[in-house]
Design a protein around this motif. Structure first.
Motif, PDB file in Angstrom:
ATOM      1  N   ARG A  76     -10.065  46.280 -23.917  1.00 43.20           N
ATOM      2  CA  ARG A  76      -9.312  45.090 -23.544  1.00 43.20           C
ATOM      3  C   ARG A  76      -8.530  45.424 -22.276  1.00 43.20           C
ATOM      4  N   PRO A  77      -7.842  44.452 -21.650  1.00 42.44           N
ATOM      5  CA  PRO A  77      -7.100  44.751 -20.422  1.00 42.44           C
ATOM      6  C   PRO A  77      -6.125  45.915 -20.547  1.00 42.44           C
ATOM      7  N   ALA A  78      -5.496  46.068 -21.714  1.00 43.66           N
ATOM      8  CA  ALA A  78      -4.547  47.170 -21.888  1.00 43.66           C
ATOM      9  C   ALA A  78      -5.215  48.524 -21.692  1.00 43.66           C
ATOM     10  N   ALA A  79      -6.503  48.640 -22.046  1.00 45.83           N
ATOM     11  CA  ALA A  79      -7.222  49.902 -21.855  1.00 45.83           C
ATOM     12  C   ALA A  79      -7.392  50.210 -20.373  1.00 45.83           C
ATOM     13  N   VAL A  80      -7.583  49.173 -19.571  1.00 48.58           N
ATOM     14  CA  VAL A  80      -7.664  49.377 -18.119  1.00 48.58           C
ATOM     15  C   VAL A  80      -6.352  49.941 -17.597  1.00 48.58           C
ATOM     16  N   VAL A  81      -5.238  49.345 -18.042  1.00 48.24           N
ATOM     17  CA  VAL A  81      -3.919  49.802 -17.613  1.00 48.24           C
ATOM     18  C   VAL A  81      -3.703  51.258 -18.002  1.00 48.24           C
ATOM     19  N   LYS A  82      -4.058  51.625 -19.220  1.00 46.81           N
ATOM     20  CA  LYS A  82      -3.869  52.998 -19.687  1.00 46.81           C
ATOM     21  C   LYS A  82      -4.653  53.986 -18.828  1.00 46.81           C
ATOM     22  N   GLU A  83      -5.927  53.693 -18.571  1.00 45.72           N
ATOM     23  CA  GLU A  83      -6.754  54.610 -17.784  1.00 45.72           C
ATOM     24  C   GLU A  83      -6.204  54.767 -16.369  1.00 45.72           C
ATOM     25  N   LEU A  84      -5.786  53.670 -15.754  1.00 48.43           N
ATOM     26  CA  LEU A  84      -5.290  53.742 -14.377  1.00 48.43           C
ATOM     27  C   LEU A  84      -3.935  54.436 -14.302  1.00 48.43           C
ATOM     28  N   LEU A  85      -3.082  54.213 -15.292  1.00 46.75           N
ATOM     29  CA  LEU A  85      -1.795  54.911 -15.324  1.00 46.75           C
ATOM     30  C   LEU A  85      -2.002  56.419 -15.445  1.00 46.75           C
ATOM     31  N   THR A 102      -1.648  39.731 -13.733  1.00 45.59           N
ATOM     32  CA  THR A 102      -1.732  38.289 -13.536  1.00 45.59           C
ATOM     33  C   THR A 102      -2.427  37.658 -14.737  1.00 45.59           C
ATOM     34  N   ASP A 103      -1.789  36.642 -15.307  1.00 41.28           N
ATOM     35  CA  ASP A 103      -2.338  35.915 -16.466  1.00 41.28           C
ATOM     36  C   ASP A 103      -2.692  36.859 -17.609  1.00 41.28           C
ATOM     37  N   GLY A 104      -1.748  37.725 -17.965  1.00 34.17           N
ATOM     38  CA  GLY A 104      -1.948  38.603 -19.116  1.00 34.17           C
ATOM     39  C   GLY A 104      -3.080  39.587 -18.962  1.00 34.17           C
ATOM     40  N   GLY A 105      -3.546  39.803 -17.732  1.00 34.37           N
ATOM     41  CA  GLY A 105      -4.661  40.715 -17.492  1.00 34.37           C
ATOM     42  C   GLY A 105      -5.998  40.009 -17.439  1.00 34.37           C
ATOM     43  N   HIS A 106      -6.034  38.738 -17.821  1.00 31.43           N
ATOM     44  CA  HIS A 106      -7.288  37.982 -17.754  1.00 31.43           C
ATOM     45  C   HIS A 106      -7.760  37.859 -16.310  1.00 31.43           C
ATOM     46  N   LYS A 107      -6.826  37.594 -15.414  1.00 29.26           N
ATOM     47  CA  LYS A 107      -7.196  37.340 -14.024  1.00 29.26           C
ATOM     48  C   LYS A 107      -7.221  38.610 -13.185  1.00 29.26           C
ATOM     49  N   GLN A 108      -6.152  39.416 -13.278  1.00 30.73           N
ATOM     50  CA  GLN A 108      -6.127  40.617 -12.433  1.00 30.73           C
ATOM     51  C   GLN A 108      -5.185  41.675 -12.998  1.00 30.73           C
ATOM     52  N   ILE A 109      -5.577  42.932 -12.783  1.00 31.11           N
ATOM     53  CA  ILE A 109      -4.756  44.097 -13.086  1.00 31.11           C
ATOM     54  C   ILE A 109      -4.724  44.961 -11.829  1.00 31.11           C
ATOM     55  N   SER A 110      -3.526  45.336 -11.404  1.00 27.88           N
ATOM     56  CA  SER A 110      -3.388  46.188 -10.226  1.00 27.88           C
ATOM     57  C   SER A 110      -2.426  47.326 -10.543  1.00 27.88           C
ATOM     58  N   VAL A 111      -2.846  48.553 -10.260  1.00 27.98           N
ATOM     59  CA  VAL A 111      -1.997  49.728 -10.448  1.00 27.98           C
ATOM     60  C   VAL A 111      -1.930  50.470  -9.126  1.00 27.98           C
ATOM     61  N   ALA A 140      -8.498  45.405 -10.645  1.00 29.46           N
ATOM     62  CA  ALA A 140      -9.620  44.936 -11.457  1.00 29.46           C
ATOM     63  C   ALA A 140      -9.380  43.458 -11.739  1.00 29.46           C
ATOM     64  N   SER A 141     -10.267  42.614 -11.243  1.00 23.75           N
ATOM     65  CA  SER A 141     -10.107  41.165 -11.383  1.00 23.75           C
ATOM     66  C   SER A 141     -11.192  40.592 -12.290  1.00 23.75           C
ATOM     67  N   ASP A 142     -10.843  39.500 -12.985  1.00 20.72           N
ATOM     68  CA  ASP A 142     -11.796  38.790 -13.847  1.00 20.72           C
ATOM     69  C   ASP A 142     -12.466  39.745 -14.829  1.00 20.72           C
ATOM     70  N   ILE A 143     -11.635  40.367 -15.674  1.00 17.05           N
ATOM     71  CA  ILE A 143     -12.139  41.330 -16.662  1.00 17.05           C
ATOM     72  C   ILE A 143     -13.213  40.683 -17.534  1.00 17.05           C
ATOM     73  N   PHE A 144     -14.332  41.380 -17.700  1.00 11.86           N
ATOM     74  CA  PHE A 144     -15.458  40.981 -18.553  1.00 11.86           C
ATOM     75  C   PHE A 144     -16.179  39.731 -18.045  1.00 11.86           C
ATOM     76  N   GLN A 145     -15.944  39.365 -16.792  1.00 14.21           N
ATOM     77  CA  GLN A 145     -16.648  38.203 -16.245  1.00 14.21           C
ATOM     78  C   GLN A 145     -18.159  38.432 -16.253  1.00 14.21           C
TER      79      GLN A 145
END
Length: 574
Positions: free
Chosen positions: A25-34, A50-59, A150-155
């Motif tokens: 899920r988006p939280a896993a992306v955050v963990k790996e990048l951190l 952005t939008d709870g990680g649905h739209k974009q995650i930036s680290v 990482a934008s549009d997770i699982f698009q």
């Protein structure tokens, strides 16, 4: 019957399947990048959602960056800067080493990486589109460090995207990951923003780590937690442990790190739980933030794709060391007849050990000497002399009635009524000061009701917000609650919501229902089926003394009654 033939999967499909092991899920992306930012030696890390990680995650970090020649290699599976030889695999000192995180993230999102080293004249960017498979590398501008978006997770994988929860739920998972990682490194500044608004900001604290503990767990835990600092045969256990009064109804405040790595290890959880065997009632969970430093060569972290589990060469020794250390810490506090240790600078681990193991003297600190150093003799005498004016608890007759000694008399205390009063007092104080803290719910709770109640909730939405209740109407006859007062975190949310709606209906919402709502919100929260522990009883008595009640009086209808020995004798004689 036609026999199915074996065929090699296309590279794109294989990458997306592999990504499922790492990116849940988006939280896993955050963990790996951190973790990548920490391994890069960053001093400052910013997570933008952005939008709870649905739209974009930036680290983004200010670490050492990626060499320009290695930019394209970053997205290849099993490529890493953290391993070179077999011996490196036998002694892992970094947080990420598989070389799969960036490749997995890129396989399920529109991916952008911008990085610059201190020696480079400019930054370089790498973008990847999982739909077209196109990779573009070009010069870019940024200061030394790395930014990954990482934008549009699982698009590119609709079958998995449909399993994403609401934006609120996914962001709560991200927040939890962010806090856990922040609890692993006190020497790094962390910032979290959501939809361009700051949410959490933790500044680096080398000298006094209790500041970070307060940021992550709250000031109450920081003030009342028990410090832990033990060593034995190359292992060091340090951190903070919540006593019985800081226990919770769920296990969400159990932070454990092995060599700086966030882990959820059943063996460690069992060791901690068993240390509390005699001091926590059924259904309660201890709270703690604990670091275990151990020689990396005697651990194996390559047993789970997300590296959340760990294997020890000598599991029994690790288990027993943790169990004995924590039990010793708890017993040392109990021997001082203290429920709380806090506000003493010496009771905190000072030096930050990072995520590398330092050499330690192979000996266990004696509990008596250790706690003697925590609190000065004058402070010990002061704390030992403290007694609530309602007395010291002797025993709980059941889940409701507590017997305390207030020399030369005895006090019968209604534990449930006293708990409700304390909650109501604190909630009213915060309400009048417009400072009620909210606790967001992981999953909003819905209540079916009538149109008239819906109208009342909409009319008094601002008042309810000041009381710590975040309600919204989701249908003509359905109300949803997204957050409750943090003080009422033990309350049954649906019962709380029903009581609030019923009170609004009874009052008609026309006579300023704020005070009455405070009463119904706390009603029943103090109810418990299990018998309170001695520490819980003493804590309640102490807290009552801090309220506006005159606890020197002999009687208080519905809450306590003082009886002398003669009065007890008369009860028997009668």
């Amino acid at each position: 019957m036609k026999i199915p033939r074996i065929a090699e999967l296309p590279a794109t499909l294989a990458s997306q399947i592999a990504a499922g092991e790492v990116i849940e899920r988006p939280a896993a992306v955050v963990k790996e990048l951190l973790e990548n930012s920490i391994d890069a030696g960053a001093d400052n890390v910013t997570v933008s959602i952005t939008d709870g990680g649905h739209k974009q995650i930036s680290v983004s970090d200010d670490g050492h960056g990626i060499h320009p020649s290695d930019i394209e290699l970053a997205l290849r599976r099993h490529s890493t800067s953290k391993l070179n030889t077999q011996s490196d695999l036998d002694c892992i000192t970094s947080l990420g080493f598989r070389g799969e995180a960036l490749a997995s993230i890129a396989a399920v999102s529109r991916f952008l990486l911008v990085s610059r080293t201190e020696q480079s004249d400019s930054a370089w960017s790498l973008s990847f589109d999982p739909v077209s498979g196109n990779t573009i590398v070009k010069p870019a501008a940024r200061s030394p460090g790395t930014t990954v978006e990482a934008s549009d997770i699982f698009q590119a994988t609709p079958a998995r995207r449909k399993f994403l929860r609401s934006r609120t739920t996914e962001f709560l998972h991200i927040t939890e990951v962010f806090k856990r990682v922040a609890g692993s490194r006190f020497d790094i500044s962390f910032t979290l923003t959501h939809n361009n608004k700051p949410v959490l900001r933790y500044r680096a604290c080398q000298d006094d780590m209790i500041e970070r503990v307060a940021d992550v767990f709250g000031q109450k835990f920081a003030n009342q937690s028990i410090p832990v600092n033990y060593e034995f045969r190359g292992m060091r256990l340090w951190g903070w442990l919540g006593g019985g009064n800081l226990s919770r109804s769920q296990s969400d405040r159990q932070f454990c790190f092995v060599n700086g790595r966030v882990v959820r290890d059943k063996k460690i959880f069992h060791a901690v739980r068993s240390a509390f065997a005699d001091s926590l009632p059924t259904g309660r969970y201890p709270t703690y933030l604990l670091h275990l430093d151990i020689d990396p060569s005697v651990t194996d972290i390559n047993v789970h794709p997300t590296k959340s589990e760990i294997r020890f060469r000598d599991t029994r020794s690790v288990h027993d060391f943790i169990h004995v250390s924590l039990r010793d810490a708890l017993e040392a506090v109990q021997s001082l007849d203290l429920n709380v240790i806090g506000d003493v600078p010496e009771n905190r681990p000072k030096a930050f050990p990072g995520h590398h193991v330092h050499s330690h003297q192979p000996q266990v600190q004696e509990a008596g000497a250790f706690y003697q150093n925590l609190v000065s003799r004058e402070r010990q005498d002061e704390l030992l002399d403290q007694r609530a004016r309602l007395g010291a608890p002797l025993l709980a007759l059941n889940a409701r009635i507590v017997l305390a000694r207030r020399d030369p008399d005895y006090v019968l205390l209604n534990y449930q009524a006293a708990t409700e009063y304390v909650l109501r007092y604190r909630l009213r104080r915060d309400y009048l000061n417009k400072s009620v803290r909210q606790r967001p719910l992981l999953v909003p709770v819905h209540l079916e009701t009538g149109p008239s109640e819906v109208e009342l909730v909409e009319r008094h939405a601002e008042l309810l917000e000041t009381l710590g209740l975040s309600l919204r109407v989701v249908a003509a006859d359905v109300i949803s609650i997204k957050a409750i007062p943090a003080l009422l975190e033990e309350a049954d949310v649906k019962t709380l919501l029903r009581a609030v709606v019923d009170e609004l209906r009874r009052s008609g919402g026309n006579t300023g229902p704020g005070e009455r709502l405070l009463a119904v919100m706390t009603q029943g929260v103090g109810t418990r089926k299990d018998t309170p522990s001695v520490s819980e009883m003493q804590n309640l008595l102490n807290v009552l003394d801090d309220t506006a009640l005159d606890t020197t009086q002999r009687h208080h209808k519905g809450m306590w009654r003082t009886l002398s020995v003669d009065e007890f004798s008369k009860l028997i004689d009668d």
